[in-house]
Design an enzyme around this catalytic site. Structure first.
Site, PDB file in Angstrom:
ATOM      1  N   HIS A  13      28.397  -4.718  53.818  1.00 38.14           N
ATOM      2  CA  HIS A  13      28.010  -5.994  54.427  1.00 38.14           C
ATOM      3  C   HIS A  13      26.598  -6.408  54.025  1.00 38.14           C
ATOM      4  CE1 HIS A  13      26.725  -3.025  57.560  1.00 38.14           C
ATOM      5  NE2 HIS A  13      25.675  -3.824  57.700  1.00 38.14           N
ATOM      6  N   HIS A  85      19.199  -7.059  55.689  1.00 36.05           N
ATOM      7  CA  HIS A  85      19.519  -5.862  54.902  1.00 36.05           C
ATOM      8  C   HIS A  85      20.870  -5.992  54.230  1.00 36.05           C
ATOM      9  CE1 HIS A  85      21.364  -4.651  58.866  1.00 36.05           C
ATOM     10  NE2 HIS A  85      22.283  -4.109  58.094  1.00 36.05           N
ATOM     11  N   GLU A 136      20.854  -0.222  53.864  1.00 35.32           N
ATOM     12  CA  GLU A 136      21.548   0.666  54.792  1.00 35.32           C
ATOM     13  C   GLU A 136      22.631   1.396  53.996  1.00 35.32           C
ATOM     14  OE1 GLU A 136      23.762  -1.546  57.757  1.00 35.32           O
ATOM     15  OE2 GLU A 136      24.084   0.225  59.008  1.00 35.32           O
TER      16      GLU A 136
HETATM   17 CO    CO Z   1      24.063  -3.196  58.861  1.00 37.94          CO
END
Ligand code: CO
Length: 141
Positions: A13, A85, A136
């Protein structure tokens, strides 16, 4: 002996910080035809989140729940919101962490995984190691 480390997989994502999640959701829906999920409150991460699915990845819109949320600080610097992010999948977070340490990259916090928004272990990497981008890594078995 050469160590075998795990490498990044799919982009899971892209997360975007927003000051008003309902306003943002409405625009993504109206203007882009995006299929936006119902908002979820995640107190342990200090955010309200909606998920927007597309065929190859997801976008998450994040609104801070309060002043202590890490997203609050981000919005002070980026009042209109912005990309917060990106998240890559890895098959083995331990191996990915070893590789990061081996090349001198920094894992944020105490370096140990936390449980992320999807119930899987995640780590975050120091933005200055990656061209100013917060990355991440999420372990997907
Ligand atoms: Co995230």
């Amino acid at each position: 002996m050469t160590k075998v480390y795990s490498n990044i997989g799919r982009l899971n994502h892209v997360a975007i910080a927003v000051p008003d999640i309902m306003l943002a959701s409405d625009m993504w829906h109206k203007a882009l035809g995006a299929n936006v999920s119902e908002p979820q409150t995640l107190p342990e991460h200090g955010v309200k989140v909606v998920f927007i699915d597309s065929p190859n990845t997801k976008v998450e819109l994040l609104e801070p729940l309060n002043e202590n949320s890490p997203i609050s600080n981000f919005l002070k610097k980026n009042p209109n919101g912005g990309m917060h992010h990106i998240c890559y999948e890895v098959s083995d977070l331990k191996s990915a962490s070893l590789k990061l340490k081996a090349v001198g990259a920094t894992i944020l916090g105490n370096g140990n995984p936390k449980i992320g928004a999807h119930g899987n272990p995640v780590i975050f990497l120091k933005p200055s190691d990656f061209s100013g981008t917060l990355i991440e890594l999420e372990e997907i078995k």
